[in-house]
Design an enzyme around this catalytic site. Structure first.
Site, PDB file in Angstrom:
ATOM      1  N   LYS A   1     -41.145   6.829   0.327  1.00 23.30           N
ATOM      2  CA  LYS A   1     -42.228   6.741   1.313  1.00 23.30           C
ATOM      3  C   LYS A   1     -41.916   7.675   2.459  1.00 23.30           C
ATOM      4  O   LYS A   1     -40.739   7.912   2.774  1.00 23.30           O
ATOM      5  CB  LYS A   1     -42.352   5.314   1.856  1.00 23.30           C
ATOM      6  CG  LYS A   1     -43.703   5.015   2.459  1.00 23.30           C
ATOM      7  CD  LYS A   1     -44.685   4.699   1.356  1.00 23.30           C
ATOM      8  CE  LYS A   1     -46.020   4.261   1.852  1.00 23.30           C
ATOM      9  NZ  LYS A   1     -46.773   3.595   0.771  1.00 23.30           N
TER      10      LYS A   1
HETATM   11  N1  GLU Z   1     -49.709   5.191  -0.847  1.00 22.13           N
HETATM   12  C1  GLU Z   1     -50.068   4.548  -2.073  1.00 22.13           C
HETATM   13  C2  GLU Z   1     -49.264   3.270  -2.253  1.00 22.13           C
HETATM   14  O1  GLU Z   1     -48.790   2.697  -1.309  1.00 22.13           O
HETATM   15  C3  GLU Z   1     -50.012   5.486  -3.271  1.00 22.13           C
HETATM   16  C4  GLU Z   1     -48.671   6.062  -3.579  1.00 22.13           C
HETATM   17  C5  GLU Z   1     -48.698   7.146  -4.652  1.00 22.13           C
HETATM   18  O2  GLU Z   1     -49.736   7.365  -5.268  1.00 22.13           O
HETATM   19  O3  GLU Z   1     -47.642   7.744  -4.863  1.00 22.13           O
HETATM   20  O4  GLU Z   1     -49.132   2.762  -3.333  1.00 22.13           O
END
Ligand code: GLU
Length: 416
Positions: free
Chosen positions: A106
């Protein structure tokens, strides 16, 4: 290296309950509760007023045992390393529950994008990517959209990375615009997954999604797409709140008109064809389904006792505090946890990454059919574990995830 902020502590509390039931050995337990890599960068940006501002950015790769780190990047004034680390851990468990070959990561930048121009946002994005460039890549770490980031931001990330490596590399990031390698169905994917999870939960509880009354907290990508797809599936969306206020209409909100209103006013508050309501009032509505689709820590012991929904489907990451979750479980309210309920986004990100590497693109129907299959498979695996161990769905989802990551960790063994 360890973090003990409130968000990571909540994640750890959830993890511990499941790990104990699995009789997880202490060595693997230690590995899975430590972030593999935490990167902090300073990003100087020349602002439109001629001043230089320095923004702090993070990228955390929590665990990369199953594959490249995967997870979004958020732009928000309240971003902390504690939050980003917890979110990276949740991505690890989410990818494992979804059964896709990714670890968890993240990113976040402490900034207020509502007060920045497009040029400033582009400059900040490109500088952030340049600062973390050695850590990301199609085989290493693949970012995606999250709170306050969108396909345009992903395009800047892809372009900056491509400029650095000297060739066009689409698979470094997902959630891109279609014309530069994005996948059909990605924009709707988290909402589609929320709809599928809601439908499966309703079937399990013995009610039909057709005619179900639903309240949604949040009207960003996840909230708005969930609303649209749930309505298409026959549900009635009676209430929506966002950062500024909320709207309620007992006979169902006109979503097309509401979206148009939000485009002009940047909030649902004040939408004329509905009554105003607060977030606390939204939580207390007598609805079938409540979808928190905003930020973490929204459902607490302050408001959980007032919740009257039959099922809560977590579109956001970490919206429910552990004590509130326990309270809801004791009251018989089903909670479809974030790492299952909102996994449609990252599952379709996986499809995008596959299409990029393959150089061959699928139709929207193919993407949606594959997502439907993956979501149902994940839902059934979690439900089966919940039944077998007589636990709530969150504990069961963690058990499925931890079991998968632990198995690979064991068989790969210790390096040195
Ligand atoms: N931000 C989204 C989540 O929290 C998508 C993450 C992604 O597609 O890598 O799942």
């Amino acid at each position: 290296m360890t973090i003990h902020g409130p968000v990571f502590s909540a994640m750890l509390q959830e993890f511990d309950g499941a790990a104990r039931l699995l009789n997880l050995e202490s060595g693997i337990w230690k590995i899975l509760t430590h972030p593999k890599r935490q990167i902090t960068v300073s990003c100087p940006v020349l602002m439109d007023n001629g001043e230089i501002e320095v923004f702090t950015g993070y990228r955390v790769q929590y665990n990369i045992t199953l594959g490249p780190a995967k997870g979004g990047i958020r732009y928000h004034p309240d971003v902390t390393l504690d939050e980003v680390t917890a979110l990276a851990a949740w991505m690890t468990w989410k990818c494992a529950v979804a059964h896709i070959p990714f670890g968890g990561g993240k990113g976040g930048i402490i900034c207020d994008p509502t007060r920045m121009s497009r040029r400033e946002l582009e400059a900040l994005t490109r500088r952030y990517v340049a600062e973390i460039i050695d850590a990301i890549g199609p085989e290493k770490d693949v970012p995606a959209p999250d709170v306050n980031t969108n396909d345009q931001v992903m395009a800047w990330i892809m372009d900056t990375y491509s400029m650095h490596v000297g060739h066009t590399e689409t698979a470094v990031v997902t959630g891109k615009p279609l014309e530069l390698g994005g996948s059909l169905g990605r924009k709707e994917a988290t909402g589609r997954g929320v709809m599928i999870a809601t439908r499966e939960a309703a079937t399990h509880l013995g009610f039909d999604i057709k005619g179900a009354r639903i309240a949604i907290q949040g009207f960003g990508n996840v909230g708005s797409m969930s609303a649209r797809l749930l309505q298409e599936a026959g549900a009635t969306i009676v209430a929506i709140t966002d950062w500024k206020g909320g709207v309620y209409n007992a006979s169902g909100l006109d979503l097309a008109a509401l979206s148009e209103y939000v485009r002009q006013h940047n909030t649902v508050a004040g939408f004329p064809q509905a009554e105003a309501l607060t977030n606390d009032q939204l939580f207390a509505l007598e609805v079938d389904v409540l979808v928190p689709a905003a930020l973490e820590n929204q459902i607490t012991m302050e408001n959980a006792p007032s919740i009257r929904a039959k099922v809560i489907v977590e579109g956001a990451n970490g919206p429910t505090r552990p004590d509130a979750h326990m309270h809801l479980h004791e009251r018989g309210i089903m909670v479809v946890p974030d790492i299952l309920a909102n996994s449609g986004g990252v599952t379709t990100s996986y499809f995008e990454w596959v299409q990029n590497r393959y150089g061959y693109f699928w139709t929207e129907q193919e993407v949606n059919d594959r997502l439907e299959h993956k979501m149902c498979e994940a839902f059934n695996a979690v439900l089966k574990t919940a039944t077998k161990f007589n636990v709530d769905l969150r504990t069961a989802a963690y058990m499925v995830a931890i079991d998968r990551v632990a198995a690979v960790t064991r068989v790969r063994g210790m390096y040195a």
